[in-house]
Scaffold this active site. Structure first.
Site: not given
Ligand code: PSU
Ligand code: MN
Length: 310
Positions: A29, A164
């Site tokens: 990603e 996390k």
């Molecule tokens: N969690 C992590 N590192 C990240 C992300 C999430 O520990 O870099 C990033 C990923 O790209 C994930 C996104 O798809 O955040 C999720 O964002 P949201 O919670 O807004 O869907």
């Protein structure tokens, strides 16, 4: 599958040939590059991840949105662009794709939109750090990442280091259960908590080898079951963080996020950055190492899956 049929998709020649020839490919990603880590560690990490995947005998395919195309297999200079631009690049999840593509814009793909690009290009395996999930307090905010819904509908296997604790891990697992997404512990019965190996929550199944994981994914495909699979691979012991230090940092970051009223797509990047600050950068070095570890395992699973398909 002819990936050229879609004018919105740009698949690199290398990736197209590998997929057509049943050679292992691992999708990556770009939100983790632009919004997940600071420059220049982000570009160093992205390059090392690509190198690790190649050393394992698979092909890396970074996914991103560039000038109105969903790109699968970004070049080194394109990766560098996403790293340098950081938060100036839009974070693009499923709901962002249509408008950004129609306007010819760029975007860093999240787990959800990277899965979409991977599936369109015929890639089954994707390595990342952590996925989005059900946020703490989601009972009232309804902040649930589109990543979970994507896992429910798109047939890509995602290797992560668990989730996390900025998230509610228990609710995240409940959501995945409801949506029928198998959560596999790689060599563990417990869901890893990203920076640490333990969370107190169990996984659905423990599998110990790339072959076992590939066999399960192949069985899912043969049955025609919709949706992906989540493989949770614990951070290596030597890089895992002090439990008390990281949970204090996370609790503080979540409290700061609430106090500042940060919501929606800004929440996750804020929390990641705040945790890094509060742990004086210690969390960043763990984060980098667990991504390397996931890339390695994902490459092995991709190879095993190609063997399953011959
Ligand atoms: N969690 C992590 N590192 C990240 C992300 C999430 O520990 O870099 C990033 C990923 O790209 C994930 C996104 O798809 O955040 C999720 O964002 P949201 O919670 O807004 O869907
Ligand atoms: Mn959200």
């Amino acid at each position: 599958m002819n990936t050229c049929l879609n004018s919105r998709l740009r698949v690199s020649d290398e990736v197209r040939q590998a997929v057509a020839g049943n050679q292992p490919v691992v999708a990556l990603e770009s939100t983790i590059i632009s919004h997940g880590m600071p420059y220049p560690q982000n570009v160093e990490t992205a390059r090392n991840v690509e190198r690790i995947i190649r050393e394992e005998g698979a092909l890396p395919a970074t996914v991103c949105l560039l000038d109105g195309k969903l790109v699968v297999g970004a070049s080194d200079s394109e990766i560098n662009f996403f790293a340098r631009e950081g938060q100036n690049v839009r974070k693009a999840s499923r709901r962002d794709l249509a408008v950004l593509l129609s306007k010819g814009q760029c975007g860093a793909t999240t787990v959800a939109s990277t899965m979409i690009g991977a599936a369109m290009a015929g890639i089954s395996v994707f390595a990342t750090g952590g996925i989005g999930g059900v946020h703490r307090g989601a009972e009232t905010t309804m902040d649930i990442s589109a990543d979970l819904e994507e896992l429910a509908r798109t047939g890509v296997l995602v290797v992560c280091a668990g989730a996390k604790a900025i998230l509610d891990l228990g609710l995240t697992l409940e959501y995945l259960e409801t949506k029928g997404v198998p959560v596999i512990g790689y060599g563990t019965e417990e869901l890893p908590a990203f920076f640490t190996r333990k969370s107190g929550f169990g996984v659905d199944y423990r599998l110990d080898t790339p072959e076992e994981v590939a066999a399960a994914f192949a069985a899912r495909e043969e049955l025609g079951l919709q949706g992906g699979m989540l493989v949770a691979n614990p951070i290596p012991e030597e890089y895992s963080m002090d439990e008390a230090l990281i949970s204090r940092g996370i609790d503080q970051a979540v409290a700061d996020c609430r106090r500042l009223g940060i919501k929606g797509k800004a929440a996750t990047p804020y929390l990641l950055q705040r945790v890094n600050e509060l742990t004086a950068g210690k969390s960043l070095s763990s984060n980098i190492q667990l991504v390397y570890n996931n890339a390695r395992i994902a490459a092995r699973i991709a190879k095993a899956l190609c063997a399953e398909r011959t």
